[in-house]
Design a protein around this motif. Structure first.
Motif, mmCIF file in Angstrom:
data_model
loop_
_atom_site.group_PDB
_atom_site.id
_atom_site.type_symbol
_atom_site.label_atom_id
_atom_site.label_comp_id
_atom_site.label_asym_id
_atom_site.label_seq_id
_atom_site.Cartn_x
_atom_site.Cartn_y
_atom_site.Cartn_z
ATOM 1 N N ALA A 85 6.394 12.482 0.302
ATOM 2 C CA ALA A 85 5.184 12.276 -0.500
ATOM 3 C C ALA A 85 4.250 11.262 0.140
ATOM 4 O O ALA A 85 3.037 11.289 -0.100
ATOM 5 C CB ALA A 85 5.562 11.814 -1.907
ATOM 6 N N GLY A 86 4.799 10.367 0.942
ATOM 7 C CA GLY A 86 3.964 9.334 1.557
ATOM 8 C C GLY A 86 4.833 8.215 2.091
ATOM 9 O O GLY A 86 6.014 8.403 2.380
ATOM 10 N N ASP B 196 0.847 -1.195 0.000
ATOM 11 C CA ASP B 196 0.000 0.000 0.000
ATOM 12 C C ASP B 196 0.876 1.236 0.000
ATOM 13 O O ASP B 196 1.939 1.266 0.633
ATOM 14 C CB ASP B 196 -0.899 0.054 1.247
ATOM 15 C CG ASP B 196 -1.758 -1.176 1.408
ATOM 16 O OD1 ASP B 196 -2.561 -1.452 0.497
ATOM 17 O OD2 ASP B 196 -1.619 -1.869 2.440
ATOM 18 N N PHE B 197 0.417 2.250 -0.713
ATOM 19 C CA PHE B 197 1.047 3.568 -0.625
ATOM 20 C C PHE B 197 0.032 4.512 -0.001
ATOM 21 O O PHE B 197 -1.135 4.555 -0.403
ATOM 22 C CB PHE B 197 1.443 4.090 -2.004
ATOM 23 C CG PHE B 197 1.949 5.510 -1.964
ATOM 24 C CD1 PHE B 197 3.267 5.778 -1.621
ATOM 25 C CD2 PHE B 197 1.107 6.575 -2.235
ATOM 26 C CE1 PHE B 197 3.729 7.084 -1.557
ATOM 27 C CE2 PHE B 197 1.555 7.877 -2.177
ATOM 28 C CZ PHE B 197 2.878 8.137 -1.841
ATOM 29 N N ALA B 198 0.466 5.272 0.991
ATOM 30 C CA ALA B 198 -0.435 6.197 1.678
ATOM 31 C C ALA B 198 0.219 7.557 1.820
ATOM 32 O O ALA B 198 1.444 7.671 1.956
ATOM 33 C CB ALA B 198 -0.816 5.653 3.059
ATOM 34 N N GLY B 199 -0.606 8.594 1.775
ATOM 35 C CA GLY B 199 -0.131 9.949 1.971
ATOM 36 C C GLY B 199 -0.852 10.596 3.136
ATOM 37 O O GLY B 199 -1.827 10.055 3.671
ATOM 38 N N LYS C 45 -5.086 -9.021 12.636
ATOM 39 C CA LYS C 45 -4.409 -10.150 12.016
ATOM 40 C C LYS C 45 -3.283 -9.746 11.070
ATOM 41 O O LYS C 45 -2.615 -10.615 10.502
ATOM 42 C CB LYS C 45 -5.424 -11.004 11.245
ATOM 43 C CG LYS C 45 -6.484 -11.653 12.127
ATOM 44 C CD LYS C 45 -7.432 -12.497 11.299
ATOM 45 C CE LYS C 45 -8.494 -13.160 12.175
ATOM 46 N NZ LYS C 45 -9.429 -13.994 11.369
ATOM 47 N N ILE C 46 -3.092 -8.450 10.871
ATOM 48 C CA ILE C 46 -2.157 -7.973 9.858
ATOM 49 C C ILE C 46 -0.995 -7.219 10.484
ATOM 50 O O ILE C 46 -1.173 -6.389 11.367
ATOM 51 C CB ILE C 46 -2.870 -7.041 8.848
ATOM 52 C CG1 ILE C 46 -4.063 -7.751 8.208
ATOM 53 C CG2 ILE C 46 -1.894 -6.563 7.778
ATOM 54 C CD1 ILE C 46 -3.697 -8.975 7.400
ATOM 55 N N SER C 47 0.217 -7.507 10.018
ATOM 56 C CA SER C 47 1.409 -6.743 10.366
ATOM 57 C C SER C 47 1.985 -6.142 9.089
ATOM 58 O O SER C 47 1.579 -6.497 7.971
ATOM 59 C CB SER C 47 2.448 -7.634 11.049
ATOM 60 O OG SER C 47 1.974 -8.096 12.297
ATOM 61 N N ALA C 48 2.947 -5.223 9.246
ATOM 62 C CA ALA C 48 3.509 -4.569 8.068
ATOM 63 C C ALA C 48 4.859 -3.957 8.391
ATOM 64 O O ALA C 48 5.176 -3.660 9.549
ATOM 65 C CB ALA C 48 2.557 -3.484 7.555
ATOM 66 N N ILE C 49 5.652 -3.787 7.349
ATOM 67 C CA ILE C 49 6.860 -2.977 7.411
ATOM 68 C C ILE C 49 6.695 -1.881 6.361
ATOM 69 O O ILE C 49 5.997 -2.064 5.352
ATOM 70 C CB ILE C 49 8.143 -3.792 7.155
ATOM 71 C CG1 ILE C 49 8.088 -4.488 5.787
ATOM 72 C CG2 ILE C 49 8.356 -4.803 8.268
ATOM 73 C CD1 ILE C 49 9.396 -5.188 5.412
ATOM 74 N N ALA C 50 7.327 -0.718 6.588
ATOM 75 C CA ALA C 50 7.104 0.407 5.679
ATOM 76 C C ALA C 50 8.303 1.331 5.649
ATOM 77 O O ALA C 50 9.097 1.393 6.601
ATOM 78 C CB ALA C 50 5.860 1.186 6.093
ATOM 79 N N LEU C 51 8.416 2.077 4.537
ATOM 80 C CA LEU C 51 9.449 3.082 4.348
ATOM 81 C C LEU C 51 8.809 4.365 3.816
ATOM 82 O O LEU C 51 7.809 4.307 3.087
ATOM 83 C CB LEU C 51 10.499 2.606 3.342
ATOM 84 C CG LEU C 51 11.381 1.426 3.738
ATOM 85 C CD1 LEU C 51 12.213 0.976 2.539
ATOM 86 C CD2 LEU C 51 12.289 1.805 4.906
ATOM 87 N N PRO C 52 9.393 5.529 4.142
ATOM 88 C CA PRO C 52 8.889 6.780 3.565
ATOM 89 C C PRO C 52 9.301 6.910 2.111
ATOM 90 O O PRO C 52 10.295 6.324 1.669
ATOM 91 C CB PRO C 52 9.548 7.854 4.430
ATOM 92 C CG PRO C 52 10.805 7.212 4.910
ATOM 93 C CD PRO C 52 10.489 5.747 5.090
ATOM 94 N N VAL C 53 8.527 7.688 1.357
ATOM 95 C CA VAL C 53 8.828 7.993 -0.044
ATOM 96 C C VAL C 53 9.011 9.500 -0.167
ATOM 97 O O VAL C 53 8.121 10.264 0.215
ATOM 98 C CB VAL C 53 7.694 7.517 -0.980
ATOM 99 C CG1 VAL C 53 7.990 7.918 -2.419
ATOM 100 C CG2 VAL C 53 7.512 6.009 -0.875
ATOM 101 N N LEU C 54 10.168 9.923 -0.684
ATOM 102 C CA LEU C 54 10.482 11.340 -0.785
ATOM 103 C C LEU C 54 10.451 11.798 -2.239
ATOM 104 O O LEU C 54 10.947 11.098 -3.134
ATOM 105 C CB LEU C 54 11.864 11.623 -0.202
ATOM 106 C CG LEU C 54 12.128 11.163 1.235
ATOM 107 C CD1 LEU C 54 13.523 11.570 1.664
ATOM 108 C CD2 LEU C 54 11.100 11.739 2.191
ATOM 109 N N VAL C 55 9.874 12.964 -2.469
ATOM 110 C CA VAL C 55 9.942 13.635 -3.767
ATOM 111 C C VAL C 55 10.726 14.920 -3.533
ATOM 112 O O VAL C 55 10.192 15.879 -2.976
ATOM 113 C CB VAL C 55 8.553 13.937 -4.336
ATOM 114 C CG1 VAL C 55 8.668 14.664 -5.669
ATOM 115 C CG2 VAL C 55 7.756 12.641 -4.521
ATOM 116 N N GLY C 56 11.988 14.926 -3.926
ATOM 117 C CA GLY C 56 12.863 16.015 -3.541
ATOM 118 C C GLY C 56 13.063 15.963 -2.034
ATOM 119 O O GLY C 56 13.445 14.943 -1.472
#
Length: 257
Positions: free
Chosen positions: A220-221, A107-110, A205-216
């Motif tokens: 961004a999300g 998933d991508f989230a902002g 029931k759900i786990s996750a790992i995530a990283l930030p997304v940078l635009v400049g």
């Protein structure tokens, strides 16, 4: 709409009308003869299409020489396309490639109005997902991997603004971030480890790992890989999937910057 590609023939008149709009975007004021030469369409068809577009308000005719140009209606259509919609369209192929590699959904989230909102998802193509419709859904600001990844990358001023907005909304997020010391501790742990994680916080029931997304320099999300809590720990997931997740983020950032 990708699923419809190739199933239906183009509507020729509509396609030619779009050709006219695109030509006027390139040429500015142009006479029908110039449009005819530019798009390779006979003049009689150009006159008919221009007349239709004029009647609908998309082009205006100049009385002095009969040249036509786009109207502000076209600009309003462009304004109606939000940045997050354009962003989700551009990053979708990268997310699909990631899911093809790891199988688990992404998933991508902002940050939208003080809330973490999912803007793109591959749950619909993942064989490991029990969800199909997540786009537009919110995730907890602090108690989700997406939220933690995004917040951890915000500069101090933007972080303060995000937290203040969430507090003013006075929803569940406000309760989660009420203790600033805990917020700072969680976000520092994310920075120290190099990725965000959550175990059954957004969904039991759900786990996750995530990283930030940078635009400049702008955050961004955030992008995650979600998996069943019973399948593995976030640490095990990071060992297996953090590298492809990080590569996906780098590819997205390279395409957007």
């Amino acid at each position: 709409m990708d699923g419809l590609d190739g199933l239906y023939k183009d509507v020729r008149a509509l396609a030619r009308g779009i050709d006219i709009l695109e030509a006027l975007a390139d040429l500015g004021w142009a006479k029908p003869g110039a449009l005819s030469a530019y798009i390779g369409l006979d003049r009689s068809s150009v006159y008919r299409l221009v007349s239709t577009l004029s009647n609908k308000g998309y082009v205006v005719r100049r009385p002095e020489d009969g040249a036509v140009a786009l109207t502000s209606i076209v600009a309003r259509l462009a304004d109606g396309v939000r940045d997050d919609e354009l962003l989700s369209q551009r990053i979708g192929p990268f997310m699909e490639k990631l899911t093809e590699e790891v199988l688990w959904p992404s998933d991508f989230a902002g940050l939208v109005g003080g809330q973490i909102t999912i803007q793109a998802s591959t749950h619909n193509i993942s064989p490991m997902s029990m969800h199909r419709r997540l786009v537009g859904k919110n995730r907890p600001l602090l108690n989700s991997a997406l939220g933690r990844a995004l917040l951890s990358a915000l500069p101090p001023g933007a972080l303060e603004a995000a937290l203040s907005t969430a507090l003013r909304l006075d929803g569940k997020d406000a309760g989660d971030i009420a203790d600033r010391a805990i917020v700072d501790q969680i976000l520092q742990e994310v920075r120290d480890v190099g990725y965000a994680s959550a175990i059954g916080l957004a969904e039991d029931k759900i786990s996750a790992i995530a990283l930030p997304v940078l635009v400049g320099t702008r955050v961004a999300g955030a992008l995650n890989i979600a998996f069943f809590r019973s399948a593995m720990s976030p640490e095990a997931a990071a060992q297996r999937y953090l590298s492809p997740l990080r590569q996906c983020v780098k590819s997205i950032e390279a395409a957007l910057n």
